[in-house]
Design a protein around this motif. Structure first.
Motif, short mmCIF file in Angstrom:
data_model
loop_
_atom_site.label_atom_id
_atom_site.label_comp_id
_atom_site.label_asym_id
_atom_site.label_seq_id
_atom_site.Cartn_x
_atom_site.Cartn_y
_atom_site.Cartn_z
N THR A 66 0.86 -1.20 0.00
CA THR A 66 0.00 0.00 0.00
C THR A 66 0.88 1.23 0.00
OG1 THR A 66 -0.09 -0.06 2.41
CG2 THR A 66 -1.90 -1.13 1.21
N ILE A 67 0.37 2.32 -0.61
CA ILE A 67 1.16 3.56 -0.72
C ILE A 67 0.31 4.70 -0.19
CG2 ILE A 67 2.64 4.91 -2.23
CD1 ILE A 67 2.33 2.73 -4.33
N THR A 68 0.97 5.70 0.30
CA THR A 68 0.29 6.84 0.91
C THR A 68 -0.47 7.64 -0.15
OG1 THR A 68 2.03 7.00 2.55
CG2 THR A 68 0.58 8.92 2.29
N GLU A 69 -1.72 8.04 0.23
CA GLU A 69 -2.53 8.90 -0.64
C GLU A 69 -2.80 10.21 0.08
OE1 GLU A 69 -5.90 7.04 -2.88
OE2 GLU A 69 -5.44 5.35 -1.54
N SER A 70 -3.47 11.12 -0.61
CA SER A 70 -3.83 12.41 -0.01
C SER A 70 -4.85 12.19 1.10
CB SER A 70 -4.41 13.35 -1.09
OG SER A 70 -4.98 14.48 -0.46
N THR A 71 -4.53 12.67 2.28
CA THR A 71 -5.42 12.50 3.42
C THR A 71 -6.75 13.22 3.20
OG1 THR A 71 -3.49 12.40 4.86
CG2 THR A 71 -5.61 12.78 5.92
N THR A 72 -6.67 14.38 2.55
CA THR A 72 -7.90 15.16 2.29
C THR A 72 -8.87 14.39 1.40
OG1 THR A 72 -6.60 17.19 2.46
CG2 THR A 72 -8.78 17.36 1.45
N ASP A 73 -8.33 13.79 0.29
CA ASP A 73 -9.18 13.03 -0.63
C ASP A 73 -9.83 11.85 0.08
OD1 ASP A 73 -8.50 14.77 -2.60
OD2 ASP A 73 -7.00 13.45 -3.54
N ILE A 74 -9.02 11.15 0.89
CA ILE A 74 -9.56 9.99 1.60
C ILE A 74 -10.65 10.43 2.57
CG2 ILE A 74 -9.00 8.16 3.25
CD1 ILE A 74 -6.24 7.96 1.97
N GLN A 75 -10.38 11.53 3.29
CA GLN A 75 -11.35 11.99 4.30
C GLN A 75 -12.67 12.41 3.63
OE1 GLN A 75 -9.78 15.00 6.83
NE2 GLN A 75 -11.59 15.06 8.16
N GLN A 76 -12.59 13.14 2.51
CA GLN A 76 -13.81 13.56 1.81
C GLN A 76 -14.61 12.36 1.31
OE1 GLN A 76 -12.48 16.21 -1.26
NE2 GLN A 76 -12.31 17.99 0.12
N SER A 77 -13.90 11.37 0.73
CA SER A 77 -14.59 10.18 0.23
C SER A 77 -15.23 9.40 1.36
CB SER A 77 -13.61 9.29 -0.54
OG SER A 77 -13.07 9.98 -1.64
N ALA A 78 -14.51 9.33 2.50
CA ALA A 78 -15.04 8.59 3.66
C ALA A 78 -16.27 9.27 4.23
CB ALA A 78 -13.96 8.45 4.72
N GLU A 79 -16.21 10.61 4.31
CA GLU A 79 -17.38 11.34 4.83
C GLU A 79 -18.61 11.16 3.93
OE1 GLU A 79 -16.07 15.32 5.22
OE2 GLU A 79 -14.97 14.98 7.11
N THR A 80 -18.37 11.16 2.61
CA THR A 80 -19.49 10.93 1.66
C THR A 80 -20.10 9.56 1.87
OG1 THR A 80 -18.38 12.35 0.04
CG2 THR A 80 -20.13 10.89 -0.78
N SER A 139 -22.09 9.44 5.07
CA SER A 139 -23.38 10.13 4.89
C SER A 139 -24.40 9.22 4.21
CB SER A 139 -23.17 11.40 4.07
OG SER A 139 -24.40 12.01 3.78
N GLN A 140 -23.94 8.51 3.20
CA GLN A 140 -24.85 7.59 2.51
C GLN A 140 -25.23 6.41 3.40
OE1 GLN A 140 -26.30 8.24 -0.34
NE2 GLN A 140 -25.15 10.16 -0.52
N LEU A 141 -24.30 6.01 4.27
CA LEU A 141 -24.61 4.92 5.20
C LEU A 141 -25.74 5.31 6.15
CD1 LEU A 141 -21.16 3.35 6.19
CD2 LEU A 141 -23.11 2.17 5.18
N LYS A 142 -25.70 6.54 6.62
CA LYS A 142 -26.74 7.01 7.53
C LYS A 142 -28.11 6.99 6.83
CE LYS A 142 -23.69 9.93 10.30
NZ LYS A 142 -23.32 11.34 10.67
N LYS A 143 -28.12 7.44 5.56
CA LYS A 143 -29.37 7.41 4.80
C LYS A 143 -29.87 5.98 4.60
CE LYS A 143 -28.51 11.68 2.20
NZ LYS A 143 -28.33 12.27 0.85
N ALA A 144 -28.89 5.07 4.37
CA ALA A 144 -29.27 3.67 4.18
C ALA A 144 -29.88 3.09 5.45
CB ALA A 144 -28.04 2.86 3.75
N PHE A 145 -29.28 3.43 6.62
CA PHE A 145 -29.85 2.99 7.91
C PHE A 145 -31.27 3.54 8.09
CE2 PHE A 145 -25.35 2.42 9.52
CZ PHE A 145 -25.46 1.03 9.61
N THR A 201 -19.56 3.90 -2.39
CA THR A 201 -20.62 4.92 -2.32
C THR A 201 -21.60 4.78 -3.48
OG1 THR A 201 -19.05 6.45 -1.26
CG2 THR A 201 -21.08 7.40 -2.18
N GLU A 202 -21.07 4.54 -4.68
CA GLU A 202 -21.94 4.38 -5.86
C GLU A 202 -22.86 3.17 -5.71
OE1 GLU A 202 -19.39 4.20 -9.21
OE2 GLU A 202 -18.79 6.32 -9.10
#
Length: 753
Positions: free
Chosen positions: A130-144, A147-153, A208-209
């Motif tokens: 595994t290689i390091t990625e942008s923390t910001t990109d990962i955080q934004q994707s995780a938050e999205t 959010s969808q998980l909460k809607k699914a619940f 997410t998709e």
């Protein structure tokens, strides 16, 4: 969140990954992800041996990957996906013939090859970096994704209990992506693609998709379920209310109180109806069935329609049969000119009816009349006059073109949309059980696979049977013996023999010119003046000369329908002139005005031949629309004894031609015919070749034309001939004499033979 490394190429040899060996277990229809803990069942012997070996010898570590085809029993390296996971065996439970294990994915690996296949699979693998990625990109994707998980619940999406626990305690972005990828509803190749995706941001976006797609499906299902539940609730509410209403009405009926419902009115109508007792008893049974099943039952509407139909029949309603013959004769003479034989037969019927009523005769059955004649001679209108003279209701049913037996007898109630036949409908419309019932165009009934309507009429029109006429829809006998049936038609030959045997035929001949003139003066002028908004003061009276000119030059028919159109055409022109030119009276009693209004003359007063010709004779023919004249042309030419027949002839007329030729050849010496029949051809032609012609009555005219052509002698043009000829030279009896005589008179023929 921990940092991950940049994406690394799996096949990059510069990194020189360390190859390791562990037992391998292939899975069917399951893709295991790192950080996912789940329970698996193992049934194959090789898989169970790999599991036990790993539990005892490899520190509970085992390789797990998925099969490309779940039906493969003994997979090889080509049958497996190359990317799998290292999993740790948490627990093993042995059951009958299989093993149940709880395993937890640890990390992704790339399976290089199989090092052993017996007694269980061993595979060589390398770890995927595994290689390091942008923390910001990962955080934004995780938050999205969260959010969808909460809607699914919120929509009721269910997740595995271990996954729920991990998600609720807080996990890394990598584990979040893997947990959701394992839980989403996707196909095995799609989940395998998610497993092979090393970038965390890509896995988070893909998860997410998939989750959004699931949510849309779930929303649609929820919407459908809500609508279905709403309809179900409304239906249940209606059923409960209907059932309660039914029970309340039932109790009220027991107490003898009026519920005010339509069904109660139906019951009253049945009880007060004058229908026979056995039929009333049967209707009350049907009514009880309707009450028991309620309005919501599928059959309720059919029973209700049936009861209403039976109630609406005019039970016990009869017009009085005592009729004054003088009054009846006056009405018939007022409405129709001529028709002496028909009027006499109607008066005889009324006289018999009066005597039977006077003597209280119980013998049922009356003769059924059948009017046969060309169109426009007054058959249908005479039926109305008969009803008026008898002081009865009049109902008419046109049978032309019907092919279904159910049109007469009705449909059985087992069919959707069933209804009674035309006979019962006629009684219902007439509101009387003894109307004058006219069955129009009886000769134009068809027949096909649905039955023969003329056969169904046999019972209806038989005086000995129709007192117990059964309509399929009603399914009980109805007395038709007091109904006065009148049939009409143009061609008696098209009426089947059994039906013809049950009726009394009254023939209507075509009108003579004198009769037509009187009909115009006494009936048509008055009728058309009223129809066109005119008064007798608006036009001059028509003289006999003008009326005869209209009849002879603008009509050629047996009846008076076209003649009535001619009169109507003149009065329309008069109405237009009165409105546009503000005149009060128009002079129409001159031939110049008639020609102006009606246009060029359509017929010549003399349509016989213009001169006496050799090989041409005039025949007289009868048709269903009146009499006609026809010309027979004969040509003699050198040949080989051939007989040529043209003019669209039927087989009977062709045989007449052959009979005439045989007769002349056998008597040629008597007629002084000096011809060698083997060296000549005879051509017999009937003009108007598009019109079909048949029948034997032109035999005499054919013989005359042949003798004229063979002897080179002209035939007088003012002689008309009719009659069948035999090969002995005898002329047989003829029919349709009046129609043929009228046609000859209109054509200017003075002598008939």
């Amino acid at each position: 969140m921990p940092q991950t490394t940049k994406k690394t190429n799996i096949n990059d040899k510069s990194l020189e990954p360390v190859k390791k060996i562990l037992p391998l277990i292939p899975l069917r229809n399951v893709v295991l992800f790192p950080s996912v803990e789940t329970s698996l069942f193992f049934g194959r012997k090789e898989s169970m041996k790999s599991l036990l070996y790993a539990y005892d010898n490899t520190n509970k570590l085992v390789l797990i990957t998925s099969q490309r085809n779940p039906k493969t029993e003994k997979p090889e390296i080509k049958d497996l996906y190359s990317v799998g996971v290292i999993a740790k065996i948490e627990h093993i439970l042995q059951t009958d013939g299989s093993l149940h294990a709880i395993v937890k994915g640890l990390s992704r690996v790339n399976i290089v090859s199989l090092t052993q296949q017996e007694p269980h699979l061993m595979a060589e693998f390398v770890d995927l970096p595994t290689i390091t990625e942008s923390t910001t990109d990962i955080q934004q994707s995780a938050e999205t994704l969260l959010s969808q998980l909460k809607k699914a619940f919120a929509l009721g999406r269910q997740f595995d209990l271990p996954a729920m626990m991990h998600l609720s305690t807080g996990i890394s972005s990598t584990d979040l992506a893997d947990q959701v990828c394992f839980s989403v509803d996707a196909k095995i190749p799609e989940k395998q693609q998610l497993l092979e995706t090393l970038l965390v941001t890509q896995r988070l976006k893909a998860a997410t998709e998939f989750l959004i797609k699931e949510m849309k499906v779930a929303e649609l299902e929820r919407s459908i379920e809500e609508k279905t539940q709403e309809k179900f609730n409304v239906g249940m509410k209606r059923n409960i209310l209907e059932e309660r209403k039914k029970q309340i009405e039932k109790e009220l009926r027991k107490m003898g109180e009026d519920t005010g419902s339509e069904l109660d009115n139906l019951e009253k109508k049945i009880k007060t109806s004058k229908m026979p007792k056995d039929i009333k008893k049967r209707m009350l049974r049907e009514y009880s069935r309707l009450i028991e099943m309620g309005n919501m039952a599928p059959e309720a509407s059919y029973i209700r329609t049936y009861l209403e139909t039976v109630i609406e029949l005019p039970w016990g309603k009869y017009s009085p049969d005592s009729v004054s013959l003088a009054k009846a004769k006056k009405i018939l003479d007022q409405d129709h000119y001529g028709l002496i034989e028909v009027k006499e037969r109607i008066l005889e019927y009324l006289a018999v009816l009066n005597l039977k009523n006077k003597n209280k005769s119980k013998q049922s059955g009356t003769n059924i009349l059948c009017f046969i004649g060309p169109p426009g001679v007054g058959k249908t209108s005479l039926g109305r006059s008969i009803a008026k003279a008898m002081d009865r209701e009049f109902v008419r049913a046109s049978l032309g073109g019907i092919r279904d037996e159910a049109e007469i007898r009705g449909h059985r109630r087992t069919y959707v949309g069933a209804m009674p036949g035309r006979i019962i409908k006629g009684l219902k419309d007439a509101k009387s059980m003894n109307p004058v019932y006219m069955l129009d165009e009886i000769d134009k009934i068809g027949a096909d696979y649905r039955g023969d309507p003329t056969s169904a009429l046999l019972e209806t029109l038989d005086p000995e049977q129709n007192k117990d006429f059964v309509d399929h829809y009603l399914d009980f006998p109805v007395d038709l013996s007091r109904v006065f049936f009148i049939l009409t038609g143009n061609d008696i030959s098209r009426i089947p023999g059994p039906l013809r045997d049950r009726v009394e035929i009254i023939n209507f001949s075509g009108y003579t010119q004198e009769e037509k003139k009187n009909i115009v003066k006494k009936y048509l002028i008055k009728k058309q003046l009223e129809a066109n908004g005119l008064d007798a003061k608006n036009v001059t009276s028509l003289s006999d000369l003008t009326i005869n000119f209209m009849i002879s030059r603008y009509t050629r028919e047996a009846g008076v329908r076209n003649l009535e159109r001619v009169v109507a055409n003149i009065f329309r022109k008069v109405a237009k002139k009165i409105v546009t030119k503000k005149v009060k009276k128009v002079d129409i009693d001159n031939l110049k005005t008639i020609k102006k209004y009606l246009g060029p003359e359509k017929f010549s007063s003399q349509i016989k031949g213009k001169k006496d010709e050799i090989g041409l004779s005039t025949g007289l023919a009868w048709t269903s629309v009146g009499g006609e004249i026809l010309f027979i042309e004969v040509n003699i030419m050198p040949g080989k004894g051939q007989l040529i027949l043209t003019g669209k002839l039927g087989s009977v007329m062709k045989e007449s031609c052959q009979a005439a030729v045989s007769f002349i050849r056998s008597r040629s010496h008597e007629f002084s015919i000096d011809q060698n029949f083997h060296k000549i051809d005879i051509h017999i032609h009937f003009p108007e070749g598009a019109t079909p012609k048949d029948g034997p009555s032109a035999g005499g005219a054919i013989t005359t034309s042949l003798i004229s052509a063979l002897k080179n002698m002209a035939v007088p043009r003012d002689i008309g001939m009719t009659g069948e000829i035999t090969i002995r030279g005898n002329i047989l009896e003829i029919g349709g004499l009046k129609e043929k005589a009228i046609a000859a008179h209109q054509a200017g023929i003075k002598t008939g033979s």
